[in-house]
Write an enzyme that holds these catalytic residues in place. Structure first.
Site, PDB file in Angstrom:
ATOM      1  N   SER A 255       0.850  -1.187   0.000  1.00 36.92           N
ATOM      2  CA  SER A 255       0.000   0.000   0.000  1.00 36.92           C
ATOM      3  C   SER A 255       0.885   1.236   0.000  1.00 36.92           C
ATOM      4  O   SER A 255       2.109   1.139   0.040  1.00 36.92           O
ATOM      5  CB  SER A 255      -0.899   0.012   1.238  1.00 36.92           C
ATOM      6  OG  SER A 255      -0.105   0.324   2.368  1.00 36.92           O
ATOM      7  N   LYS A 256       0.250   2.380  -0.027  1.00 35.48           N
ATOM      8  CA  LYS A 256       0.942   3.673  -0.040  1.00 35.48           C
ATOM      9  C   LYS A 256       2.015   3.767   1.050  1.00 35.48           C
ATOM     10  O   LYS A 256       3.026   4.440   0.877  1.00 35.48           O
ATOM     11  CB  LYS A 256      -0.076   4.805   0.181  1.00 35.48           C
ATOM     12  CG  LYS A 256      -0.702   5.282  -1.105  1.00 35.48           C
ATOM     13  CD  LYS A 256       0.018   6.542  -1.603  1.00 35.48           C
ATOM     14  CE  LYS A 256      -0.241   6.838  -3.056  1.00 35.48           C
ATOM     15  NZ  LYS A 256       0.954   6.793  -3.872  1.00 35.48           N
ATOM     16  N   ARG A 257       1.733   3.115   2.160  1.00 32.41           N
ATOM     17  CA  ARG A 257       2.684   3.184   3.280  1.00 32.41           C
ATOM     18  C   ARG A 257       4.066   2.674   2.874  1.00 32.41           C
ATOM     19  O   ARG A 257       5.068   3.023   3.467  1.00 32.41           O
ATOM     20  CB  ARG A 257       2.190   2.318   4.445  1.00 32.41           C
ATOM     21  CG  ARG A 257       1.120   2.960   5.281  1.00 32.41           C
ATOM     22  CD  ARG A 257       0.746   2.059   6.431  1.00 32.41           C
ATOM     23  NE  ARG A 257       0.266   0.751   5.956  1.00 32.41           N
ATOM     24  CZ  ARG A 257       0.867  -0.385   6.213  1.00 32.41           C
ATOM     25  NH1 ARG A 257       1.957  -0.418   6.948  1.00 32.41           N
ATOM     26  NH2 ARG A 257       0.374  -1.529   5.750  1.00 32.41           N
TER      27      ARG A 257
END
Ligand code: GLU
Length: 495
Positions: A255-257
């Site tokens: 994910s973006k993380r």
């Protein structure tokens, strides 16, 4: 498993950018089709009118084009089984919904979302199965009329078979058996007349003659529902292959993380499409434990689903950067120059239009840095000192390397010789350095390192003679002079 007339598809919902996971799915479908000389279809699943956007369609197409994943049928190129936007196929879905209604394989349901929610909560509170209770499954005409008179807009539900099992022989996961008791009478057409994903996907995959449905394993649980729709409509069931999930380095879903997740972000960060394709191919597929570098052509030749793992793949940024570095080093000078020029222009380090001589100079600089960068984006900070007059100095390098007592005199000597040397080429510059080294009676590194700090501001750069030749005489002299002053001032301060 037949591989004659293979037709695969990528069916993104245009609700965002092209995600790394989506790109990997597209790539595997593309590779499979290309390997068997089949057709790769692109279909845009835009029936969620609220979340689908034009920009997202553009971003997805751009991402695929950049990766070189050309589609044979779909937006822009058409094909025999279009339209390829689901929003343009609503009449087709309506036709098949009606067919299921006529055959009593589907029914109208008038329950409102609020009623459904309340009943679900009640079932859960009482420890019962919360799935739809089939309240509308056997309505009489009169009951239907009464509900309609209340102003209710019906959805259409599929009459699922809830006894026995539904089996999938997944080409990656093997046999998966689903208990039909787990399935509910899912909605196939919403109250606004739009089809749901599980229904439209079946109609389209059938009408578009898709032979292999290759997609992320988040769709496994949808597969028995879709198979039941195929069966209800007497459509042949295609092959299914569910690709393993992609995880970040902390083993949670990517994910973006974990950093950039959109393909266009990778493009903007200076990754090369070939490196990206090579890297994406290894997210779940492998050819052997040691071979990792494959051109798109080699991937097409070697790709097979039986080499796709069932285990999640881990997205390893370091490996992608390494791989990109490998592909960067393979670029020919002209191509590399063409790629870095717009980046320099964007940073204001080069004017909008440049002449042949300026281009030649950029080429020299690009080649000298080629083996030192992992992405094209790294080129700009690593080459700044070639294009800017005011360079930044690393203070530690100035203190440790420039501010040495022999430096000002040595620089004076260098300035004198570099001013005269003709032409200002790598070989001649090297000659000057050797002479100066001789005269000052020091190691070559003691001559080179202070010059490096003087002209680049840092302790690392490509070969010094290469750098000076690319920098040109006027800038070299001007920086040596300025650095000599700086060194003197530092030394005076130290006394
Ligand atoms: N539109 C669906 C998605 O983006 C397609 C899934 C499928 O390939 O069936 O997840």
């Amino acid at each position: 498993m037949s591989t004659a007339n293979v037709r695969t598809r990528f069916a993104p919902s245009p609700t965002g950018f092209l995600h790394v996971g989506g790109a990997r799915t597209a790539l595997f479908n593309w590779l499979y089709a290309r390997h068997y000389g089949g057709i790769f279809v692109l279909r845009i699943e835009d029936t969620d009118l609220e979340r689908s956007t034009e920009e997202s369609v553009t971003a997805i197409l751009e991402g695929l084009e950049w990766l070189g994943l050309t589609w044979d049928e779909g937006p822009g190129c058409g094909g025999d089984y279009g339209p390829y936007f689901q929003s343009e196929r609503l009449d087709i879905y309506k036709y098949y919904v009606q067919r299921l209604l006529d055959e009593d394989k589907a029914y109208l349901c008038y329950c409102t979302p609020e009623e459904l929610k309340a009943r679900r909560e009640e079932a859960l509170a009482q420890g019962r199965d919360p799935k739809y209770d089939r309240r509308c499954a056997q309505l009489t005409d009169a009951e239907r009329k009464a509900l309609e008179a209340e102003g209710r807009q019906p959805v259409v539900r599929f009459r699922s078979n809830d006894v026995g099992t539904t089996e999938v022989n997944d080409l990656i996961r093997g046999q998966i058996i689903f208990e039909n008791g787990m399935l509910d009478d899912f909605v196939i057409q919403k109250s606004d007349g739009m089809p749901t994903y599980n229904f439209a996907v079946v109609i389209d995959d059938h009408l578009m003659k898709i032979t292999h449905v290759i997609r992320g394993d988040d769709h496994i649980s949808n597969t028995p529902r879709q198979i039941q729709v195929y069966q209800a409509l007497d459509f042949p069931v295609p092959e299914f292959a569910h690709l393993p999930m992609i995880l970040g380095n902390d083993k949670t879903r990517l994910s973006k993380r974990h950093g950039a997740t959109s393909v266009t972000e990778y493009r903007d960060q200076g990754f090369l499409p070939k490196a990206m394709v090579n890297y994406l191919a290894l997210l779940g597929w492998s050819y052997s434990a040691t071979d990792t570098l494959f051109t798109p052509e080699e991937l097409i030749e070697k790709f097979s689903l039986d080499r796709v793992s069932r285990n999640p793949a881990v997205f390893d940024m370091k490996k992608l950067e390494w791989m990109n570095g490998v592909y960067l080093r393979e670029l020919d000078p002209e191509e590399l120059t063409g790629l870095v020029i717009p980046r320099l222009q964007k940073e204001g380090l080069l004017p909008e239009s440049i002449d042949a001589a300026a281009r030649e100079r950029v080429k020299k600089i690009a080649v000298s840095l080629q083996s030192r960068i992992r992405t094209l984006a790294e080129f700009v900070p690593s080459s700044r000192y070639f294009f800017e007059d005011d360079i930044e100095y690393d203070p530690a390098a100035v203190d440790k390397i420039l501010a040495r007592d022999y430096v000002p005199d040595m620089f004076a000597m260098l300035l004198d010789k570099l001013m005269q040397v003709e032409p200002f080429t790598e070989d001649n510059i090297e000659q000057v350095f050797l002479e100066v080294q001789e005269e000052v009676g020091r190691k070559l590194g003691d001559v080179i390192q202070p010059v490096r700090v003087a002209v680049t501001g840092t302790r690392v750069s490509p070969g010094m003679y290469e750098v000076l030749a690319a920098l040109g005489r006027p800038r070299t002299l001007q920086r040596l002079k300025a650095a000599a002053e700086m060194a003197k001032a530092k030394l005076a301060g130290k006394d």
